[in-house]
Write an enzyme that holds these catalytic residues in place. Structure first.
Site, PDB file in Angstrom:
ATOM      1  N   GLU A   5     -24.468 -12.776  38.161  1.00 39.52           N
ATOM      2  CA  GLU A   5     -25.072 -11.614  38.768  1.00 39.52           C
ATOM      3  C   GLU A   5     -25.822 -11.980  39.905  1.00 39.52           C
ATOM      4  O   GLU A   5     -26.404 -13.019  40.278  1.00 39.52           O
ATOM      5  CB  GLU A   5     -26.255 -11.085  37.838  1.00 39.52           C
ATOM      6  CG  GLU A   5     -27.109  -9.950  38.356  1.00 39.52           C
ATOM      7  CD  GLU A   5     -26.331  -8.724  39.063  1.00 39.52           C
ATOM      8  OE1 GLU A   5     -25.814  -8.067  38.002  1.00 39.52           O
ATOM      9  OE2 GLU A   5     -26.613  -8.408  40.224  1.00 39.52           O
ATOM     10  N   THR A  43     -27.433  -1.709  37.898  1.00 39.38           N
ATOM     11  CA  THR A  43     -28.100  -0.548  38.482  1.00 39.38           C
ATOM     12  C   THR A  43     -28.972   0.361  37.358  1.00 39.38           C
ATOM     13  O   THR A  43     -30.008   0.842  37.820  1.00 39.38           O
ATOM     14  CB  THR A  43     -26.979   0.760  38.671  1.00 39.38           C
ATOM     15  OG1 THR A  43     -25.942  -0.016  39.467  1.00 39.38           O
ATOM     16  CG2 THR A  43     -27.465   1.937  39.351  1.00 39.38           C
ATOM     17  N   LYS A  90     -36.146   7.663  34.764  1.00 40.08           N
ATOM     18  CA  LYS A  90     -36.690   8.029  33.548  1.00 40.08           C
ATOM     19  C   LYS A  90     -38.323   7.796  33.554  1.00 40.08           C
ATOM     20  O   LYS A  90     -39.193   8.522  33.169  1.00 40.08           O
ATOM     21  CB  LYS A  90     -36.185   7.638  32.279  1.00 40.08           C
ATOM     22  CG  LYS A  90     -35.148   8.495  31.908  1.00 40.08           C
ATOM     23  CD  LYS A  90     -33.797   8.407  32.760  1.00 40.08           C
ATOM     24  CE  LYS A  90     -33.194   9.517  33.556  1.00 40.08           C
ATOM     25  NZ  LYS A  90     -32.280   9.042  34.198  1.00 40.08           N
ATOM     26  N   GLY A 113     -26.684  17.447  47.360  1.00 43.20           N
ATOM     27  CA  GLY A 113     -25.783  17.253  46.353  1.00 43.20           C
ATOM     28  C   GLY A 113     -26.452  17.723  45.086  1.00 43.20           C
ATOM     29  O   GLY A 113     -27.606  17.068  44.714  1.00 43.20           O
ATOM     30  N   ASP A 129     -18.494   1.346  35.534  1.00 40.35           N
ATOM     31  CA  ASP A 129     -18.473   2.315  36.724  1.00 40.35           C
ATOM     32  C   ASP A 129     -17.238   1.860  37.512  1.00 40.35           C
ATOM     33  O   ASP A 129     -16.878   2.763  38.198  1.00 40.35           O
ATOM     34  CB  ASP A 129     -19.658   2.265  37.293  1.00 40.35           C
ATOM     35  CG  ASP A 129     -20.766   3.223  36.969  1.00 40.35           C
ATOM     36  OD1 ASP A 129     -20.675   3.641  35.836  1.00 40.35           O
ATOM     37  OD2 ASP A 129     -21.872   3.377  37.376  1.00 40.35           O
ATOM     38  N   HIS A 171     -36.809  20.814   9.026  1.00 40.06           N
ATOM     39  CA  HIS A 171     -37.583  21.845   9.517  1.00 40.06           C
ATOM     40  C   HIS A 171     -39.021  21.669   9.855  1.00 40.06           C
ATOM     41  O   HIS A 171     -39.499  20.976   8.982  1.00 40.06           O
ATOM     42  CB  HIS A 171     -37.372  23.254   8.687  1.00 40.06           C
ATOM     43  CG  HIS A 171     -38.421  24.372   8.924  1.00 40.06           C
ATOM     44  ND1 HIS A 171     -37.965  25.108  10.114  1.00 40.06           N
ATOM     45  CD2 HIS A 171     -39.490  24.816   8.769  1.00 40.06           C
ATOM     46  CE1 HIS A 171     -38.756  26.136  10.262  1.00 40.06           C
ATOM     47  NE2 HIS A 171     -39.915  26.032   9.521  1.00 40.06           N
TER      48      HIS A 171
END
Ligand code: FAD
Length: 463
Positions: free
Chosen positions: A35, A43, A53, A178, A311, A442
């Protein structure tokens, strides 16, 4: 003693690479992961899923308090934005999680080779001037930002998603180029924090690739939130002067140009596979027209012993897809059977409400044959209504003859969490009837999935 340094070397420590490395080590293979970043996690952890997030969550809470939504629940607060602290908690989240991968590498005895990897042969790579030989090499180098020709990203005024996560102050006007997932998520962050946001999209609708009805509904919701949408519009130039930008746009079909003055411009027109500086040719590897490395069902490339995932290979650019491929490739290298079902990869847009889908869109399903569609509005779901989150709906698409579920699409405050049960049901080959007859707790938003499944054969209860 073998003359290989490792059984497996993984290039890239994103969610594809680090997961592949850990699984390979768990399976008893001598494993290293290269790395070039200062921290592990790729990423996703450094500049993607996690920091976005962190900002989405914090800005959502700020918006709830500042816009008076909390006041309606009887919670009165004086609200002030402390952007520096918001950024600090984002950086903390990244630090904690990237450090966690380093811990997992140590725990599983994965060696981190620090530096940029380049092939020197079919089974050898160079990292920081040292040569390493491995029986298997996994390319998991991910992706990076697709540039817009003629538009220079300076990460100050004209930013990529990385710069947009780190803006030091709330821009007066942010133009987002975009209308895909990243543009809408980061546009939402800055809109909630007080920016005027304009999204310019070349196509006639937002969120390319998602279900048509969902795309239309999403556009309505974003407009209602005050995000200006310029659809069927292309950007022809961005000029920066004195810390401001002038964005020139014109109708995609041709016509008169207009200009937009902006304090910041986010270029988010997509991502492209990253094979830069890898010297693929020295290993005998090539890329396709889209710059991706082609692989077979096992994630093997055309060169024996070299594999690729995430990716950098075809398919949706998503962290969980990369992770699953990481596990599968390690298992295949170890002689097991690693499979990823690419027909069931959920996709989520983490705006408010969230937007999620798995399987075929209604358009795709109809191209393949006759379908039945069941829909249920969140407005009729007791939990969503009680929580003042009435926007959106669930849509279940099933094969008209077999009733097998082909796709599920959701707009709801917690659509990203809800979509997991749809993915699992589809993985098990569920029919809409299977979902309709599964007992759902529920009151939960997920009951809307059950009701939409009931609606496939025309029998929802609460509508
Ligand atoms: C703003 C943003 C938000 C996103 N949000 C989400 C989300 O919510 N959910 C989701 O599923 N996906 C999201 N994504 C996409 C997700 O981040 C990617 O799909 C995922 O990270 C791909 O994983 P990967 O392992 O293939 O590659 P990456 O995560 O890109 O990792 C590849 C790593 O390889 C390293 N590398 C590359 N070349 C070399 C080399 N030659 N030598 C050494 N190292 C090298 C890179 O430094 C990088 O760290 C988001 C992306 C962005 C930009």
């Amino acid at each position: 003693m073998s003359d290989y340094d490792f059984d497996v070397i993984v290039i890239g420590a994103g969610p594809g690479g680090y997961v592949a490395a850990i699984r390979a080590a768990q399976l008893g293979l001598r494993t290293a992961c290269v790395e070039s970043r200062e921290t592990l996690g790729g990423t996703c952890l450094n500049v993607g899923c996690i920091p976005s997030k962190a900002m989405l969550h914090a800005s959502e809470l700020y918006d709830e308090a500042a816009s008076g939504k909390l006041a309606k629940l009887g919670i009165k607060a004086q609200v002030e934005l402390d952007l520096d602290t918001m950024h600090a908690q984002r950086r903390d989240a990244v630090k904690g999680l990237t450090g966690g991968i380093e811990f997992l590498f140590k725990k599983n005895k994965v060696e981190w080779l620090k530096g940029h990897a380049a092939f020197t042969g079919k089974d050898t790579i160079d990292v920081a001037g040292k040569s390493y030989r491995a029986r298997n090499i996994v390319v998991a180098t991910g992706s990076n930002v697709t540039p817009l020709p003629g538009v220079e990203i300076d990460e100050k005024v004209v930013v990529s998603s990385t710069g947009a996560l780190e803006l030091a102050k709330v821009p007066g006007h942010l133009v987002v180029i975009g209308g895909g997932v990243i543009g809408l998520e980061l546009g939402s962050v800055w809109k909630r924090l007080g920016a005027k946001v304009t999204v310019v999209e070349f196509l006639d609708q937002l969120l390319p690739g998602m279900d048509g009805e969902i795309r239309k509904e999403a556009a309505k919701i974003f407009k209602k939130q005050g995000i200006e949408l310029k659809l069927s519009t292309k950007v022809t130039g961005v000029a920066v002067k004195g810390g401001k930008a002038t964005v020139t746009v014109e109708p995609a079909a041709g016509g008169a140009a207009e200009t937009l003055e902006a304090d910041a411009v986010l270029v988010s027109i997509g991502r492209r596979p990253n094979t830069e500086g890898l010297a693929l040719e020295r290993a005998g590897l090539t890329v396709n027209k889209r710059g991706q490395i082609e692989v077979d069902h096992d994630f093997a490339t055309g060169v024996p012993g070299i594999w690729a995932i995430g990716d950098v290979v075809p398919g949706p650019m998503l962290a969980h897809k990369a992770e699953d491929e990481g596990i599968a490739v390690a298992e295949n290298i170890a002689g097991l059977t690693g499979i990823v079902n690419h027909d069931v990869i959920p996709g989520v847009v983490y705006t408010m409400p969230e937007i999620a889908g798995v399987g075929l869109t209604e358009e795709e399903a109809k191209e393949r044959g006759e379908v039945k569609v069941g829909k249920f509005p969140m407005l009729a779901n007791s939990r969503a209504k009680t929580n003042h989150e009435p926007e959106g709906f669930v849509k279940v698409i099933a094969d008209a003859k077999t009733d097998r579920v082909l796709g599920v699409h959701i707009i709801a405050s917690v659509a990203g969490t809800m979509i997991a049960q749809a993915a699992q049901a589809m993985e098990f080959g569920a029919t809409s009837e299977d979902i309709a007859y599964t007992c759902h707790a529920h009151p939960t938003h997920s009951e809307a999935i059950k009701e939409a499944a009931m609606a496939v054969t025309g029998k929802p209860i609460h509508m």
